[in-house]
Design a protein around this motif. Structure first.
Motif, PDB file in Angstrom:
ATOM      1  N   SER A  13      33.168  36.781  47.550  1.00  0.00           N
ATOM      2  CA  SER A  13      33.828  37.600  46.615  1.00  0.00           C
ATOM      3  C   SER A  13      35.300  37.620  46.727  1.00  0.00           C
ATOM      4  O   SER A  13      35.883  36.610  47.361  1.00  0.00           O
ATOM      5  CB  SER A  13      33.595  39.204  47.530  1.00  0.00           C
ATOM      6  N   VAL A  14      36.046  38.384  45.691  1.00  0.00           N
ATOM      7  CA  VAL A  14      37.438  38.169  45.602  1.00  0.00           C
ATOM      8  C   VAL A  14      38.098  38.398  46.735  1.00  0.00           C
ATOM      9  O   VAL A  14      39.101  37.889  47.237  1.00  0.00           O
ATOM     10  CB  VAL A  14      37.914  39.241  44.438  1.00  0.00           C
ATOM     11  N   LEU A  15      37.643  39.439  47.624  1.00  0.00           N
ATOM     12  CA  LEU A  15      38.225  39.825  48.845  1.00  0.00           C
ATOM     13  C   LEU A  15      38.054  38.687  49.714  1.00  0.00           C
ATOM     14  O   LEU A  15      38.991  38.296  50.326  1.00  0.00           O
ATOM     15  CB  LEU A  15      37.568  41.140  49.261  1.00  0.00           C
ATOM     16  N   ASP A  16      36.955  38.120  49.829  1.00  0.00           N
ATOM     17  CA  ASP A  16      36.787  36.630  50.652  1.00  0.00           C
ATOM     18  C   ASP A  16      37.667  35.788  50.226  1.00  0.00           C
ATOM     19  O   ASP A  16      38.108  34.920  51.248  1.00  0.00           O
ATOM     20  CB  ASP A  16      35.236  36.409  50.608  1.00  0.00           C
ATOM     21  N   LEU A  17      38.061  35.325  49.071  1.00  0.00           N
ATOM     22  CA  LEU A  17      38.744  34.403  48.625  1.00  0.00           C
ATOM     23  C   LEU A  17      40.195  34.747  49.311  1.00  0.00           C
ATOM     24  O   LEU A  17      40.907  33.889  49.630  1.00  0.00           O
ATOM     25  CB  LEU A  17      38.618  34.153  47.275  1.00  0.00           C
ATOM     26  N   SER A  51      45.438  47.501  54.017  1.00  0.00           N
ATOM     27  CA  SER A  51      46.435  46.980  53.253  1.00  0.00           C
ATOM     28  C   SER A  51      46.175  46.216  52.254  1.00  0.00           C
ATOM     29  O   SER A  51      46.501  46.058  51.001  1.00  0.00           O
ATOM     30  CB  SER A  51      47.602  46.948  53.743  1.00  0.00           C
ATOM     31  N   GLY A  52      45.462  45.044  52.809  1.00  0.00           N
ATOM     32  CA  GLY A  52      44.781  43.895  51.867  1.00  0.00           C
ATOM     33  C   GLY A  52      43.933  44.375  50.789  1.00  0.00           C
ATOM     34  O   GLY A  52      44.011  44.065  49.557  1.00  0.00           O
ATOM     35  N   TYR A  53      42.934  45.322  51.120  1.00  0.00           N
ATOM     36  CA  TYR A  53      42.042  45.870  50.133  1.00  0.00           C
ATOM     37  C   TYR A  53      42.659  46.633  48.841  1.00  0.00           C
ATOM     38  O   TYR A  53      42.345  46.364  47.817  1.00  0.00           O
ATOM     39  CB  TYR A  53      41.157  46.876  51.009  1.00  0.00           C
ATOM     40  N   ARG A  54      43.622  47.407  49.382  1.00  0.00           N
ATOM     41  CA  ARG A  54      44.441  48.192  48.378  1.00  0.00           C
ATOM     42  C   ARG A  54      45.283  47.158  47.430  1.00  0.00           C
ATOM     43  O   ARG A  54      45.673  47.401  46.274  1.00  0.00           O
ATOM     44  CB  ARG A  54      45.408  49.269  49.067  1.00  0.00           C
ATOM     45  N   LYS A  55      45.747  46.202  48.103  1.00  0.00           N
ATOM     46  CA  LYS A  55      46.489  45.135  47.087  1.00  0.00           C
ATOM     47  C   LYS A  55      45.644  44.532  45.930  1.00  0.00           C
ATOM     48  O   LYS A  55      46.216  44.686  44.856  1.00  0.00           O
ATOM     49  CB  LYS A  55      46.720  43.795  48.005  1.00  0.00           C
ATOM     50  N   ILE A  56      44.624  44.678  46.244  1.00  0.00           N
ATOM     51  CA  ILE A  56      43.425  44.303  44.975  1.00  0.00           C
ATOM     52  C   ILE A  56      43.469  45.388  43.891  1.00  0.00           C
ATOM     53  O   ILE A  56      43.246  45.306  42.989  1.00  0.00           O
ATOM     54  CB  ILE A  56      42.083  43.645  45.491  1.00  0.00           C
ATOM     55  N   THR A  57      42.682  46.638  44.629  1.00  0.00           N
ATOM     56  CA  THR A  57      42.604  47.752  43.988  1.00  0.00           C
ATOM     57  C   THR A  57      43.732  48.413  42.975  1.00  0.00           C
ATOM     58  O   THR A  57      43.436  48.978  42.033  1.00  0.00           O
ATOM     59  CB  THR A  57      41.967  48.877  44.825  1.00  0.00           C
ATOM     60  N   ASP A  58      44.996  48.087  43.381  1.00  0.00           N
ATOM     61  CA  ASP A  58      46.191  48.431  43.013  1.00  0.00           C
ATOM     62  C   ASP A  58      46.659  47.434  41.986  1.00  0.00           C
ATOM     63  O   ASP A  58      47.558  47.863  41.169  1.00  0.00           O
ATOM     64  CB  ASP A  58      47.262  48.741  43.994  1.00  0.00           C
ATOM     65  N   GLY A  59      45.973  46.554  41.496  1.00  0.00           N
ATOM     66  CA  GLY A  59      46.194  45.427  40.514  1.00  0.00           C
ATOM     67  C   GLY A  59      47.105  44.585  40.702  1.00  0.00           C
ATOM     68  O   GLY A  59      47.731  43.907  39.753  1.00  0.00           O
ATOM     69  N   GLY A  60      47.334  44.071  41.940  1.00  0.00           N
ATOM     70  CA  GLY A  60      48.121  43.168  42.534  1.00  0.00           C
ATOM     71  C   GLY A  60      47.559  41.869  42.693  1.00  0.00           C
ATOM     72  O   GLY A  60      48.384  40.752  43.113  1.00  0.00           O
ATOM     73  N   VAL A  61      46.491  41.469  42.211  1.00  0.00           N
ATOM     74  CA  VAL A  61      46.019  40.360  42.361  1.00  0.00           C
ATOM     75  C   VAL A  61      45.053  39.948  41.008  1.00  0.00           C
ATOM     76  O   VAL A  61      44.747  40.740  40.332  1.00  0.00           O
ATOM     77  CB  VAL A  61      44.549  40.265  43.360  1.00  0.00           C
ATOM     78  N   SER A  62      45.532  38.457  40.733  1.00  0.00           N
ATOM     79  CA  SER A  62      44.792  38.021  39.412  1.00  0.00           C
ATOM     80  C   SER A  62      44.522  36.627  39.750  1.00  0.00           C
ATOM     81  O   SER A  62      44.895  35.894  40.668  1.00  0.00           O
ATOM     82  CB  SER A  62      45.718  37.954  38.368  1.00  0.00           C
ATOM     83  N   ILE A  63      43.243  36.175  38.909  1.00  0.00           N
ATOM     84  CA  ILE A  63      42.656  34.962  39.257  1.00  0.00           C
ATOM     85  C   ILE A  63      42.506  34.341  37.993  1.00  0.00           C
ATOM     86  O   ILE A  63      41.937  34.805  37.006  1.00  0.00           O
ATOM     87  CB  ILE A  63      41.191  34.916  39.988  1.00  0.00           C
ATOM     88  N   ASN A  64      43.321  33.211  37.614  1.00  0.00           N
ATOM     89  CA  ASN A  64      43.252  32.289  36.617  1.00  0.00           C
ATOM     90  C   ASN A  64      44.104  33.251  35.606  1.00  0.00           C
ATOM     91  O   ASN A  64      43.732  33.441  34.380  1.00  0.00           O
ATOM     92  CB  ASN A  64      42.232  31.796  36.186  1.00  0.00           C
TER      93      ASN A  64
END
Length: 479
Positions: free
Chosen positions: A410-414, A426-439
């Motif tokens: 998953s994205v979290l695993d990556l 905190s790491g989980y929220r980083k993704i849900t809050d829109g702070g992560v993008s791939i390509n």
């Protein structure tokens, strides 16, 4: 007899000379561009800044370079203080290329020996000593870099312009090949007896160092004598009568003139090209710590391209005249179009493309454009076409990780495997809050399973971005 003087660009005398040469040539039958007067053409472009002696620019040198006369030999030296040339050297190389395009033979001289002493011109203190082994390695790197520039010019710029005209020959030399074999006593008795102490001491670079707290070493003081001997050696063995150098080299060029004319009685000449400076007025180079290198392992094609594409309107027209072979009417038209559509940055893009192609070839220019699209336009197609080398050049500070794709990853695993986010909520929220993008595509569901073709590009790469500036390059193995 009056001492020889320098003809400086911008002076009333120089302006009259360039106008006179152009006027004289204008009334001659129409000829190919290379035959329209090398001195006048490059004086008009601003590439040839000073000529020494001044009377040579008015009499001997134009006659020597007149179309139809036998080809002359001109040289320029590049001290091997590093294993790569930089943008500050490019105008001297372009000066040689313009001579070569006019049918003259050129010598690119690497200073494998003089680099160990260090040129005091324009320096506030002495260079760090350079070992013989390191100087040899640097000299090899410079010769390879120079060869690449001449090859790129011949293959990419000359066929379209040359027609039936002859491209002059190029030789790569290293002054360690003769200075390394020269006995000290023989050198001092020969060269030392021809150069005057008063003249050497009067040079501005020498005066500035002698007045400084550190003073000046004998090795540095003798540097002009060694460079003068280079001119004499090349004159004797290759018939070289013209030395080209940066504007800060005029003192050394004068020493070479003095030595060659005293020993041989023949007229020789010196020409300088402008120094390239930063926006603060500092000379670009290794010593100033602001060098834009020409070797890819030091400055990528993308970085070189961006250096030129970011030039302001106040310098871009001048740089187009100096750094490219584009005809002046084409540059003038380009600037007229730019005045109407400044948002397109047409002159800057053309300047960057021409220089990058000369330095890195067609593939280097294509690489620079791919990187530009990927970084500034979030272009996934460009990102997908990039090599591992380009990715690491573009994202120099980004961690580079090699991972195996596991079923259901998953994205979290990556993010965790790349050490891009902290463990826990905190790491989980980083993704849900829109702070992560791939390509360049934002992902907000940590449990999303990675999909080849979407999260993993066809070149086996994922570009992970955390926040606004933190990139991670993921290379997938055994897909």
């Amino acid at each position: 007899m009056a001492a020889p003087t320098v003809l400086r660009a911008g002076s009333r005398r120089a302006a009259g000379l360039w106008r006179g040469l152009s006027r004289r040539l204008h009334h001659q039958p129409q000829r190919a561009p290379a035959a329209q007067g090398l001195l006048a053409a490059q004086g008009e472009r601003g590439l040839f800044q000073e000529v020494f002696p001044a009377q040579g620019a008015e009499e001997g040198l134009p006659a020597l370079l007149e179309p139809g006369q036998p080809p002359q030999t001109v040289y320029c030296g590049f001290d091997a203080t590093a294993d790569s040339l930089h943008v500050g050297h490019l105008l001297a190389v372009l000066g040689l290329l313009h001579f070569q395009r006019a049918g003259h033979n050129v010598i690119a001289l690497v200073g494998g020996a003089t680099a160990r002493l260090g040129d005091p011109s324009g320096r506030a203190k002495e260079r760090e000593p350079l070992s013989e082994e390191l100087a040899r390695e640097h000299a090899l790197g410079l010769r390879e870099g120079l060869r690449r520039l001449f090859d790129n010019h011949r293959l990419l710029f000359w066929p379209a312009a040359g027609g039936a005209r002859r491209l002059g020959e190029v030789m790569l030399q290293d002054n360690a090949w003769w200075l390394g074999r020269e006995p000290v006593l023989g050198f001092l008795c020969g060269v030392g007896g021809r150069l005057r102490m008063g003249t050497l001491l009067s040079r501005q670079s020498c005066q500035a160092r002698l007045r400084s707290a550190e003073g000046m070493s004998l090795a540095e003081f003798l540097y002009p004598a060694l460079q003068a001997y280079d001119f004499l050696h090349l004159h004797r063995h290759h018939g070289c009568r013209i030395q080209l150098g940066g504007a800060d080299q005029m003192g050394n060029i004068m020493s070479g003139y003095e030595l060659v004319t005293k020993v041989t009685g023949e007229d020789v000449f010196g020409i300088t090209v402008p120094l390239i400076t930063s926006t603060t007025g500092d000379k670009l180079g290794k010593s100033a710590g602001n060098a834009v290198w020409l070797n890819r392992d030091k400055t990528s094609p993308f970085e070189l391209y961006q250096f030129f594409v970011r030039q302001p309107d106040s310098t871009v027209e001048r740089y187009l005249k100096l750094f490219t072979f584009l005809p002046l009417p084409e540059i003038e038209h380009m600037m007229e179009m730019h005045a109407k559509e400044p948002e397109k940055w047409g002159p800057q893009k053309r300047l960057a493309a021409e220089v990058t192609k000369l330095v890195h070839g067609k593939e280097g220019l294509e690489s620079a454009k791919r990187c530009t699209k990927a970084l500034y336009y979030s272009n996934v197609e460009a990102l997908e076409a990039m090599s591992d080398q380009e990715l690491q050049e573009l994202f120099r500070e980004a961690p580079f990780a090699e991972l195996m794709l596991e079923p259901g990853m998953s994205v979290l695993d990556l993010c965790h495997k790349a050490n891009a986010i902290p463990d826990g909520p905190s790491g989980y929220r980083k993704i849900t809050d829109g702070g992560v993008s791939i390509n360049y595509i934002q992902v907000t569901n940590p449990e999303t399973v990675l999909v080849i073709g979407q999260h993993i590009l066809k070149n086996g790469v994922s570009l992970l971005k955390i926040g606004k500036k933190n990139f991670y390059i993921i290379k997938w193995l055994q897909l």
